[in-house]
Design an enzyme around this catalytic site. Structure first.
Site, PDB file in Angstrom:
ATOM      1  CB  SER A  40      -0.963  -0.036   1.181  1.00 46.90           C
ATOM      2  OG  SER A  40      -2.028   0.865   1.018  1.00 46.90           O
ATOM      3  CG  ASP A 153      -4.644  -1.586   0.840  1.00 49.00           C
ATOM      4  OD1 ASP A 153      -3.867  -2.253   1.544  1.00 49.00           O
ATOM      5  OD2 ASP A 153      -4.595  -0.341   0.758  1.00 49.00           O
TER       6      ASP A 153
END
Length: 272
Positions: A40, A153
């Site tokens: 991320s 994510d």
């Protein structure tokens, strides 16, 4: 021959800007990792670093104001509340795209397969696509298709990817977790109204990250864990970058003795 030092940068949305401060503090101590990977926001900062473009990226982050951040979000009802394209286009102005396999430092990013929840290691192809997939927070940013898989994510499968760092050849791993103690630090909701969609998404992701990080680090422990104290910096408070930078610098100072021991081991592998 010195052991290869790997740096793995964890996910944490706006809190991930502290990775910049960590990198700066490590540079001052002569630490230049041989391997870099991230999840991320960690993938985002790591990409700028391996490209040698951290200076420009840091300057841009430090110039952001709250009104700038709000203007970057583009709303969509297809696949996410925010498409994320506008803010990612801004990122693209400061970090170029290259094939991952051509980078001067081995690099990998983690995303999560939307279909089955498994982690996806992105180690080849477009750097920009890999980072975009790794930061695709569910319900906030639209998923990204990579090699036939829809990816979201990476924090939902491997928030601090020590295992990927070792797979890329690192023998000494320095890990940065920006969400340590997060659940106890979160702000209270406004009791006068219902939590907003953004607040719900933020808390849900933070709870998932916090509860997944502990067992993953226990299974794949790094040689050194750095945990910046991020206080109350919120999910999309990207304009608080300078506070995050400083938190990253302080976190390296806090583990200076442990860092020195790791570097000594790396320089004398026979004494390990």
């Amino acid at each position: 021959m010195p052991l290869k030092i790997g740096l793995t940068l964890g996910g944490g949305s706006a809190r991930g800007w502290s990775h910049v401060g960590v990198l700066r503090a490590l540079e001052k101590r002569g630490v230049r990792p041989d391997v870099v990977c991230g999840t991320s926001a960690g993938a985002l900062v790591g990409a700028a670093y391996v490209l040698g473009q951290l200076d420009d990226f840091e300057h841009w982050l430090g110039s952001l104001e709250k009104r700038d951040v709000l203007s970057y979000f583009d709303f969509s009802l297809a696949g996410g509340v925010l498409k994320g394209q506008r803010i990612f286009d801004l990122f693209s102005l400061h970090v170029e795209d290259r094939p991952i396999e051509s980078l001067p430092i081995p690099f990998g990013a983690v995303a999560t397969d939307l279909e089955n929840g498994t982690e996806v290691w992105l180690r080849r192809g477009s750097l920009r696509t890999a980072v975009r997939a790794s930061i695709s927070v569910p319900a906030l940013f639209t998923p990204v298709q990579v090699e036939g898989r829809w990816c979201i994510d990476g924090s939902l499968s491997n928030p601090v990817p020590v295992s990927l760092c070792r797979a890329l050849g690192a023998e000494i791993v320095i890990a940065v977790d920006v969400n340590g103690g997060l659940l106890g630090q979160q702000r209270s909701f406004d009791q006068e109204g219902e939590p907003t969609l953004l607040e719900v998404a933020e808390r849900t992701l933070h709870m998932a990250q916090a509860r997944l990080t502990r067992p993953r680090l226990a299974t794949d422990p790094p040689d050194l864990l750095i945990t910046p104290e991020m206080g109350s910096i919120g999910f999309i408070e990207f304009h608080r970058a300078k506070e995050s930078f400083e938190a990253g610098r302080r976190s390296v100072e806090a583990v200076s003795d442990e860092l020195a021991r790791c570097l000594k081991i790396a320089d004398t592998p026979e004494g390990r």
